[in-house]
Design a protein around this motif. Structure first.
Motif, PDB file in Angstrom:
ATOM      1  N   ILE A  95      68.085 -38.550 -30.417  1.00 54.48           N
ATOM      2  CA  ILE A  95      66.780 -39.400 -30.561  1.00 54.48           C
ATOM      3  C   ILE A  95      65.848 -38.557 -30.939  1.00 54.48           C
ATOM      4  O   ILE A  95      65.230 -37.728 -30.066  1.00 54.48           O
ATOM      5  CB  ILE A  95      66.600 -40.195 -29.312  1.00 54.48           C
ATOM      6  CG1 ILE A  95      67.952 -41.024 -29.028  1.00 54.48           C
ATOM      7  CG2 ILE A  95      65.388 -41.127 -29.454  1.00 54.48           C
ATOM      8  CD1 ILE A  95      67.976 -41.592 -27.742  1.00 54.48           C
ATOM      9  N   VAL A  96      64.881 -38.766 -32.079  1.00 54.54           N
ATOM     10  CA  VAL A  96      63.996 -38.180 -32.224  1.00 54.54           C
ATOM     11  C   VAL A  96      62.761 -39.197 -31.932  1.00 54.54           C
ATOM     12  O   VAL A  96      62.685 -40.083 -32.315  1.00 54.54           O
ATOM     13  CB  VAL A  96      63.690 -37.805 -33.692  1.00 54.54           C
ATOM     14  CG1 VAL A  96      62.204 -37.154 -34.039  1.00 54.54           C
ATOM     15  CG2 VAL A  96      64.706 -36.755 -34.057  1.00 54.54           C
ATOM     16  N   CYS A  97      61.983 -38.816 -30.844  1.00 55.24           N
ATOM     17  CA  CYS A  97      60.836 -39.837 -30.536  1.00 55.24           C
ATOM     18  C   CYS A  97      59.398 -39.464 -30.617  1.00 55.24           C
ATOM     19  O   CYS A  97      59.158 -38.441 -30.123  1.00 55.24           O
ATOM     20  CB  CYS A  97      61.136 -40.333 -29.193  1.00 55.24           C
ATOM     21  SG  CYS A  97      60.055 -41.704 -28.388  1.00 55.24           S
ATOM     22  N   GLY A  98      58.843 -40.112 -31.513  1.00 58.81           N
ATOM     23  CA  GLY A  98      57.363 -39.732 -31.663  1.00 58.81           C
ATOM     24  C   GLY A  98      56.652 -40.968 -30.923  1.00 58.81           C
ATOM     25  O   GLY A  98      56.942 -41.692 -30.266  1.00 58.81           O
ATOM     26  N   HIS A  99      55.093 -40.659 -31.147  1.00 55.91           N
ATOM     27  CA  HIS A  99      54.403 -41.761 -30.158  1.00 55.91           C
ATOM     28  C   HIS A  99      53.115 -42.017 -30.946  1.00 55.91           C
ATOM     29  O   HIS A  99      52.533 -41.157 -31.643  1.00 55.91           O
ATOM     30  CB  HIS A  99      54.298 -41.297 -28.887  1.00 55.91           C
ATOM     31  CG  HIS A  99      53.236 -40.076 -28.767  1.00 55.91           C
ATOM     32  ND1 HIS A  99      51.975 -39.937 -28.363  1.00 55.91           N
ATOM     33  CD2 HIS A  99      53.747 -38.766 -28.597  1.00 55.91           C
ATOM     34  CE1 HIS A  99      51.550 -38.729 -28.284  1.00 55.91           C
ATOM     35  NE2 HIS A  99      52.550 -37.988 -28.500  1.00 55.91           N
ATOM     36  N   TYR A 100      52.624 -43.159 -30.956  1.00 59.15           N
ATOM     37  CA  TYR A 100      51.152 -43.366 -31.634  1.00 59.15           C
ATOM     38  C   TYR A 100      50.343 -42.608 -30.703  1.00 59.15           C
ATOM     39  O   TYR A 100      50.503 -42.696 -29.563  1.00 59.15           O
ATOM     40  CB  TYR A 100      51.019 -44.959 -31.662  1.00 59.15           C
ATOM     41  CG  TYR A 100      52.153 -45.791 -32.518  1.00 59.15           C
ATOM     42  CD1 TYR A 100      52.325 -45.399 -33.787  1.00 59.15           C
ATOM     43  CD2 TYR A 100      52.892 -46.935 -31.950  1.00 59.15           C
ATOM     44  CE1 TYR A 100      53.059 -46.247 -34.543  1.00 59.15           C
ATOM     45  CE2 TYR A 100      53.695 -47.458 -32.784  1.00 59.15           C
ATOM     46  CZ  TYR A 100      53.943 -47.145 -34.274  1.00 59.15           C
ATOM     47  OH  TYR A 100      54.782 -47.949 -34.986  1.00 59.15           O
ATOM     48  N   GLY A 101      49.001 -42.165 -31.414  1.00 58.72           N
ATOM     49  CA  GLY A 101      48.262 -41.518 -30.741  1.00 58.72           C
ATOM     50  C   GLY A 101      48.487 -40.173 -30.529  1.00 58.72           C
ATOM     51  O   GLY A 101      47.916 -39.391 -29.737  1.00 58.72           O
ATOM     52  N   CYS A 102      49.502 -39.527 -31.324  1.00 57.69           N
ATOM     53  CA  CYS A 102      49.935 -38.250 -31.291  1.00 57.69           C
ATOM     54  C   CYS A 102      48.722 -37.283 -31.630  1.00 57.69           C
ATOM     55  O   CYS A 102      48.375 -37.164 -32.768  1.00 57.69           O
ATOM     56  CB  CYS A 102      51.072 -38.051 -32.075  1.00 57.69           C
ATOM     57  SG  CYS A 102      51.883 -36.252 -31.765  1.00 57.69           S
ATOM     58  N   GLY A 103      48.516 -36.323 -30.703  1.00 57.77           N
ATOM     59  CA  GLY A 103      47.578 -35.337 -31.092  1.00 57.77           C
ATOM     60  C   GLY A 103      47.902 -34.289 -32.184  1.00 57.77           C
ATOM     61  O   GLY A 103      47.028 -34.005 -32.782  1.00 57.77           O
ATOM     62  N   GLY A 104      48.994 -33.835 -32.202  1.00 61.80           N
ATOM     63  CA  GLY A 104      49.628 -32.999 -33.088  1.00 61.80           C
ATOM     64  C   GLY A 104      49.356 -33.774 -34.510  1.00 61.80           C
ATOM     65  O   GLY A 104      48.971 -33.072 -35.543  1.00 61.80           O
ATOM     66  N   VAL A 105      50.056 -34.974 -34.748  1.00 62.97           N
ATOM     67  CA  VAL A 105      49.754 -35.481 -36.038  1.00 62.97           C
ATOM     68  C   VAL A 105      48.236 -36.033 -36.476  1.00 62.97           C
ATOM     69  O   VAL A 105      47.900 -35.603 -37.825  1.00 62.97           O
ATOM     70  CB  VAL A 105      50.400 -37.022 -35.792  1.00 62.97           C
ATOM     71  CG1 VAL A 105      50.053 -37.728 -37.021  1.00 62.97           C
ATOM     72  CG2 VAL A 105      51.813 -36.789 -35.437  1.00 62.97           C
ATOM     73  N   GLN A 106      47.446 -36.300 -35.347  1.00 65.96           N
ATOM     74  CA  GLN A 106      45.942 -36.510 -35.608  1.00 65.96           C
ATOM     75  C   GLN A 106      45.373 -35.118 -36.144  1.00 65.96           C
ATOM     76  O   GLN A 106      44.553 -34.967 -37.219  1.00 65.96           O
ATOM     77  CB  GLN A 106      45.227 -36.979 -34.587  1.00 65.96           C
ATOM     78  CG  GLN A 106      43.707 -37.350 -34.602  1.00 65.96           C
ATOM     79  CD  GLN A 106      43.086 -37.855 -33.450  1.00 65.96           C
ATOM     80  OE1 GLN A 106      43.646 -37.730 -32.268  1.00 65.96           O
ATOM     81  NE2 GLN A 106      42.132 -38.625 -33.776  1.00 65.96           N
ATOM     82  N   ALA A 107      45.645 -33.846 -35.534  1.00 69.44           N
ATOM     83  CA  ALA A 107      45.104 -32.669 -35.940  1.00 69.44           C
ATOM     84  C   ALA A 107      45.588 -32.254 -37.290  1.00 69.44           C
ATOM     85  O   ALA A 107      44.911 -31.752 -38.036  1.00 69.44           O
ATOM     86  CB  ALA A 107      45.618 -31.467 -35.023  1.00 69.44           C
ATOM     87  N   ALA A 108      46.799 -32.686 -37.682  1.00 69.99           N
ATOM     88  CA  ALA A 108      47.310 -32.338 -38.978  1.00 69.99           C
ATOM     89  C   ALA A 108      46.508 -33.114 -40.064  1.00 69.99           C
ATOM     90  O   ALA A 108      46.639 -32.757 -41.203  1.00 69.99           O
ATOM     91  CB  ALA A 108      48.841 -32.406 -39.248  1.00 69.99           C
ATOM     92  N   MET A 109      46.124 -34.221 -40.038  1.00 69.03           N
ATOM     93  CA  MET A 109      45.301 -34.963 -40.723  1.00 69.03           C
ATOM     94  C   MET A 109      43.705 -34.576 -41.056  1.00 69.03           C
ATOM     95  O   MET A 109      43.030 -35.007 -41.944  1.00 69.03           O
ATOM     96  CB  MET A 109      45.260 -36.587 -40.324  1.00 69.03           C
ATOM     97  CG  MET A 109      46.554 -37.264 -40.159  1.00 69.03           C
ATOM     98  SD  MET A 109      46.446 -38.920 -39.331  1.00 69.03           S
ATOM     99  CE  MET A 109      45.265 -39.779 -40.572  1.00 69.03           C
ATOM    100  N   GLU A 110      43.388 -33.596 -40.166  1.00 71.70           N
ATOM    101  CA  GLU A 110      42.021 -33.204 -40.147  1.00 71.70           C
ATOM    102  C   GLU A 110      42.185 -31.833 -40.768  1.00 71.70           C
ATOM    103  O   GLU A 110      43.007 -31.316 -40.992  1.00 71.70           O
ATOM    104  CB  GLU A 110      41.593 -32.996 -38.877  1.00 71.70           C
ATOM    105  CG  GLU A 110      41.289 -34.525 -38.072  1.00 71.70           C
ATOM    106  CD  GLU A 110      40.863 -34.188 -36.410  1.00 71.70           C
ATOM    107  OE1 GLU A 110      40.720 -33.146 -36.183  1.00 71.70           O
ATOM    108  OE2 GLU A 110      40.818 -35.432 -36.036  1.00 71.70           O
ATOM    109  N   ASP A 111      40.931 -31.401 -41.201  1.00 69.58           N
ATOM    110  CA  ASP A 111      40.806 -30.009 -41.768  1.00 69.58           C
ATOM    111  C   ASP A 111      40.215 -28.956 -41.162  1.00 69.58           C
ATOM    112  O   ASP A 111      39.599 -27.875 -41.893  1.00 69.58           O
ATOM    113  CB  ASP A 111      39.932 -30.160 -43.264  1.00 69.58           C
ATOM    114  CG  ASP A 111      38.316 -30.773 -42.770  1.00 69.58           C
ATOM    115  OD1 ASP A 111      38.060 -30.738 -41.737  1.00 69.58           O
ATOM    116  OD2 ASP A 111      37.670 -30.764 -43.789  1.00 69.58           O
ATOM    117  N   LYS A 112      40.407 -29.004 -39.854  1.00 72.15           N
ATOM    118  CA  LYS A 112      39.947 -27.847 -38.886  1.00 72.15           C
ATOM    119  C   LYS A 112      40.758 -26.903 -38.985  1.00 72.15           C
ATOM    120  O   LYS A 112      42.112 -27.052 -38.817  1.00 72.15           O
ATOM    121  CB  LYS A 112      39.326 -28.756 -37.625  1.00 72.15           C
ATOM    122  CG  LYS A 112      38.466 -29.791 -37.515  1.00 72.15           C
ATOM    123  CD  LYS A 112      38.750 -30.232 -36.160  1.00 72.15           C
ATOM    124  CE  LYS A 112      37.585 -31.480 -35.957  1.00 72.15           C
ATOM    125  NZ  LYS A 112      37.496 -32.075 -34.789  1.00 72.15           N
TER     126      LYS A 112
END
Length: 768
Positions: A631-648
Motif C-alpha cells: 500500500i502506497v498511502c499519501g495524504h492531503y496536506g502533505c508538506g513535501g508535496v506542497q514544498a515541491a509546488m513552490e520555487d523555494k
C-alpha cells in the motif's frame, strides 16, 4: 498517457460491494426471519418487521461497519415463554419496547466494556460452531425435509427431535427435486468463487447467491412442466404473508398493549430480553470484528444504544426483539461488504420486496437458500481454522473445541458461558505458572535460591507464590528479585512480607530486591524514570516511559503470553509505504496490531529506485515475508508535496523533492486548469499513482508475479480533516500495455495479475 483515479465519495465507491452483499444478506434473512418468528410462537410478519428494523434503523445508527441485526435464534425460547406468560403478543411488544429503553441506558452506562473480556479462543469457537451448526441445520433443507423451522438453531427442539435425528429423518425422506436444486446452487456458488468468474464482468455484476436462487426458482418451474412429482411447494418454499392492498399491509403491523404498563411481569420480561439481547449482541459484535479483514474495533456502547433504539421501534410496530446476528453478519463479510450501508440495503430490500413482490419471493426453494448457508458455514468452519488453533497450543485449542461442542449441544449463550469457564481455567493456570523464574545454586555455605518475579504479578499468582515459598529448604539463602516487576498486587507484597517470619524460623536468609520501588508504587508515587535533565521540555519525554509501562500492563492483563508470542516472529500481510508526517500513523488509522503491517516511511511517500533503504524493505517484504498487499498511502496536506509546488531553495531536500516536481511536470496540463487548493490535492493523488507505477516497475514485484505470487498493489490517500482513507483504484493495465517492453526485466512476468479494484482487506467495510 495519463493515469486516472476516482474522486467520488466513499459511499459511492463502496456501493457496488455493499449492494451485492446486502442482496445476499436479504436472501438469507427472509427464511430466517420467518423461521424464528414461527419458532417463537409469534406472527410470521413480526420476524420480517424485526429484520427491516435491524437493517434500516440499527444499520444507520450502529458504529459497526459489518454487523447485521435482526431477530435472533438465541431469543426464541425467551420470546416463546414471555408470550405465554404475558398472555398476548401485544403485551409482549410492550416488553420489547421497554427492553430497548433499558439497552439505551446500558449504553450510556458504558456496559459495552463486557464485550472486551471474551477470550479470542472462545470467539473463534463461536464462529466455528455457528459454521458447523449452519451445516448441520441446513442439511435437512437441502434434502427437502423442512419439518424444522429455519430459525431453530438449538440442539434439542420443541418437537422432541434434535439436530442429528432431523438429519437422519431427512436422509430417510429425501426429495430428489430439492436435492438437485441444492446441488446446482452449491455448484454455482463454488464456480462464482473461481477467479475466472469472480474477476469477470458477470461476477462483478451478479453475486453467486442471487444466481443460485434464480436457478432454483427456474428449475422448480421446469419441474411443473417436466416432472410434477418433483415440484417443491408448501413448506419447501419461502412463505411470506401476502397483502393485496394498503389496508391489508397495515393490518400486518401490530401495536403494543399500553394498558399493561403497570404489569410487573412485563418489566421482568423486558429485563430478561435486555440482558440476553445485549450479551448476544456484544458476543456477535466481537465475533464480527474478528471476521473483519480490517480488524477494526466496533464501539460496543454505541452498539447497545443502537440496539436499544431498534428494539424500541420494533416493539412499537409489531416486531420481534433484535440483536446483532452472526449468521447474517458472516454472510455480509463473506459477500464482500465494505460499510454498514450493506445492512441498510438489506433492510430496504426486505421492506420493499415483502410489500411489493411477496408472490415472487414465495417461489424461492428453501433448498437453494440452504446451499447458500451451507457455503457460509463451510467458510466459518474450515479445517485450516482448527489446524491454526491447534498450533497455538492446548491453552487456546481446548477452550476453542469446548466452546464449539457446548454451542452445538446447547445454544449460543450457554455454550459461550461454558467456553468462558474453560478459558478462565487456562488463564488462571497460566498465571499460576508464570509468576516467577526459579533458579538454584549450590554454595559452600548452603543453597542459594533466586526467584525472579515476572513483570505483572496479580492476586491470581498468590497461590503459586505461597506454594514455592512454603517449599523453600531450611538454611538457604533466598533472593526475591522484583526489579523488573512493573505491577504487583498488594496481596503479593503482603505475602512476601509475612514470609519473613517463616524465613527466620527456618533459618532462611531472605533478600527482597526492588521492594522500595513497589512500596512507592503502592503509595501512588511516580516510579523513577529516565530524566536526562529537568524542566518542562522533558515532561513529554518522561511521559513516553509511563505510556509504555501502561501499555505493557494492559497487554499482559489481556494475554500474559502476548510479548512471548510477538517475539516468535512476524508474518505481516501488508507492506505500508507512507509519509513521515507524524499525523499519519499507519497502524493507528488502519486499526492494525503489532505484527500485522511492515512499514516504511519517508517524506512524501516516494518510491525511488535508487533509495537502497526502500528497495531493501521492498525486497524483504516481497521475497521473505511474502506480504499479500503493498500500500502506497499519501495524504492531503502533505508538506513535501506542497514544498515541491513552490520555487523555494530548501537545500539538500531539493534533491528528494525533485521526484515530485517530475510528477508535476508529467501532469502539468491537467494541473494548470485547477485552482491552488485543488491543484495541491490532485498532485497528492498523482504522486501516489506514480509511486504505485514505480513499484510495478521493480524487479522484485515482477519476479513475484512471474512466480505466481498472490501480490496486490494499492494506492491510497488519507484525509487529515476527517480521518478517512480513499482507495484511488489505480488501473495499471494501460501502462504495461503501452510500455511493457520498456519496463520488463525479462523474468517472464506478465502484466500485473491484480489491481486495486481487487477487494482489499484493509478497506472492506471502511468509510474510505
Amino acid at each position: 498517457m495519463k493515469p486516472t483515479a476516482r474522486s467520488s465519495s466513499s459511499w459511492r465507491e463502496n456501493l457496488k460491494y455493499d449492494f451485492k452483499s446486502g442482496l445476499v444478506v436479504f436472501l438469507v434473512a427472509i427464511p430466517l426471519c420467518l423461521g424464528i418468528a414461527l419458532a417463537s410462537g409469534a406472527p410470521l410478519f413480526s420476524g420480517i418487521i424485526a429484520g427491516i428494523v435491524g437493517g434500516i434503523v440499527i444499520g444507520s445508527l450502529s458504529g459497526s461497519q459489518l454487523s447485521v441485526s435482526g431477530p435472533a435464534a438465541g431469543l426464541t425460547v425467551i420470546v416463546f415463554s414471555a408470550i405465554e406468560k404475558l398472555g398476548t403478543f401485544e403485551s409482549f411488544l410492550l416488553a420489547t419496547m421497554l427492553a430497548g429503553l433499558m439497552q439505551v441506558g446500558l449504553g450510556y452506562l458504558k456496559a459495552g466494556v463486557i464485550g472486551h473480556f471474551f477470550p479470542n479462543s472462545v470467539i473463534k469457537g463461536l464462529l466455528a460452531a455457528i459454521g458447523i451448526t449452519l451445516i448441520l441445520k441446513q442439511i435437512p433443507h437441502a434434502l427437502g425435509y423442512d419439518a424444522d423451522a429455519e430459525g431453530d438453531f438449538v440442539f434439542s427442539q420443541m418437537d422432541g427431535e434434535n439436530t442429528f435425528t432431523e438429519i437422519i429423518n431427512a436422509f430417510l425422506n429425501p426429495s430428489l427435486g430439492a436435492l438437485l436444486i441444492a446441488a446446482l446452487a452449491m455448484a454455482i456458488l463454488v464456480l462464482w468463487e473461481r477467479p475466472l468468474i469472480k474477476k469477470s464482468a458477470l461476477g462483478s455484476l451478479l453475486p453467486g447467491s442471487l444466481v443460485a436462487v434464480i436457478a432454483g426458482v427456474l428449475i422448480n418451474l421446469l419441474y411443473e412442466m417436466v416432472s410434477p412429482g418433483w415440484v417443491l411447494s408448501g413448506n419447501h418454499l419461502v412463505s411470506l404473508p401476502k397483502a393485496n392492498n394498503a389496508q391489508e399491509v397495515l393490518s400486518l403491523f401490530t401495536m403494543p398493549d399500553f394498558s399493561q404498563i403497570g404489569n410487573v411481569q412485563v418489566y421482568i420480561s423486558a429485563l430478561t430480553i435486555a440482558i440476553v439481547a445485549s450479551l448476544e449482541t456484544l458476543l456477535n459484535l466481537e465475533a464480527t470484528d474478528r471476521l473483519d479483514p480490517l480488524k477494526r474495533n466496533s464501539p460496543p456502547n454505541r452498539e447497545l444504544k443502537a440496539q436499544g433504539v431498534g428494539n424500541f421501534v420494533s416493539g412499537l410496530i409489531g416486531g420481534l426483539p433484535v440483536t446483532s446476528v452472526i449468521v447474517r453478519s458472516s454472510a455480509n463479510v463473506n459477500s464482500g461488504a465494505r460499510s454498514r450501508m450493506s445492512a441498510v440495503i438489506h433492510g430496504i430490500l426486505l421492506l420493499v420486496c415483502v410489500i411489493t413482490i411477496p408472490g415472487w419471493l414465495n417461489r424461492i426453494p428453501l433448498a437453494a437458500l440452504a446451499a447458500i448457508l451451507l457455503f457460509i458455514g463451510y467458510k466459518l468452519a474450515k479445517i485450516s481454522i482448527f489446524r491454526q488453533m491447534y498450533q497455538t497450543g492446548l491453552s487456546q485449542f481446548i477452550p476453542f473445541v469446548v466452546t464449539i461442542l457446548a454451542i452445538l449441544f446447547t445454544d449460543l449463550l450457554i455454550g459461550i458461558c461454558i467456553g468462558l469457564a474453560v478459558g478462565l481455567f487456562f488463564v488462571l493456570r497460566a498465571n499460576y505458572r508464570t509468576t516467577y523464574f526459579f533458579h538454584k545454586e549450590k554454595q559452600s555455605s548452603g543453597e542459594k535460591i533466586k526467584i525472579n518475579l515476572s513483570e505483572h504479578v496479580s492476586f491470581l499468582n498468590k497461590a503459586s507464590l505461597v506454594h514455592i515459598l512454603d517449599d523453600l529448604p531450611e538454611n538457604s539463602f533466598v533472593e526475591i528479585d522484583a526489579s523488573h516487576t512493573m505491577y504487583m498486587d498488594h496481596d503479593i507484597l503482603e505475602t512476601i512480607e509475612d514470609f519473613k517470619e517463616t524465613a527466620r524460623s527456618k533459618n532462611i536468609q531472605l533478600q527482597f530486591v526492588g521492594k522500595e520501588k513497589l512500596i512507592s508504587q503502592e503509595l501512588d508515587e511516580p516510579l523513577p524514570l529516565p530524566t536526562p535533565t529537568s524542566g518542562a521540555d522533558f515532561e513529554a519525554y518522561r511521559k513516553l516511559f509511563e505510556n509504555n509501562r501502561q501499555w505493557v500492563t494492559e497487554k499482559l492483563s489481556l494475554d500474559p503470553q502476548y510479548f512471548e508470542k510477538l517475539a516468535l516472529g512476524q508474518q505481516p500481510k501488508f507492506l505500508w509505504i507512507g509519509c513521515s508526517d507524524s499525523r499519519v500513523p499507519a497502524t493507528e488509522i488502519t486499526g492494525t496490531s503489532p505484527g500485522d503491517m511492515f512499514v516504511h516511511r519517508n517524506v512524501a511517500n516516494l518510491v525511488v529506485h535508487t533509495d537502497l533503504n526502500l528497495m531493501s524493505v521492498l525486497q524483504y517484504a516481497v521475497e521473505v515475508l511474502k506480504v499479500k498487499h503493498i500500500i502506497v498511502c499519501g495524504h492531503y496536506g502533505c508538506g513535501g508535496v506542497q514544498a515541491a509546488m513552490e520555487d523555494k531553495d530548501l537545500g539538500m531536500i531539493n534533491k528528494w523533492l525533485m521526484n515530485i516536481k517530475d510528477v508535476h511536470r508529467l501532469h502539468r496540463t491537467e494541473l494548470t486548469h485547477l485552482n491552488q487548493n485543488d491543484r495541491f490535492k490532485r498532485l497528492v493523488e498523482l504522486n501516489v499513482i506514480e509511486q504505485v507505477y514505480n513499484l510495478h516497475k521493480t524487479s522484485f514485484v515482477q519476479r513475484a508475479w512471474a512466480e505466481n505470487a498472490d501480490l496486490h498493489i494499492h494506492g491510497w490517500v488519507y484525509d487529515l480533516r476527517d480521518g478517512r482513507i480513499k482507495d484511488l483504484e489505480i488501473d495499471i493495465h494501460q501502462l504495461f500495455e503501452e510500455y511493457d517492453e520498456v519496463y520488463r526485466f525479462g523474468n517472464g512476468a506478465t502484466a500485473p495479475r491484480t489491481l486495486s479494484s481487487t477487494p482489499n482487506p484493509l478497506l472492506q467495510g471502511s468509510n474510505s
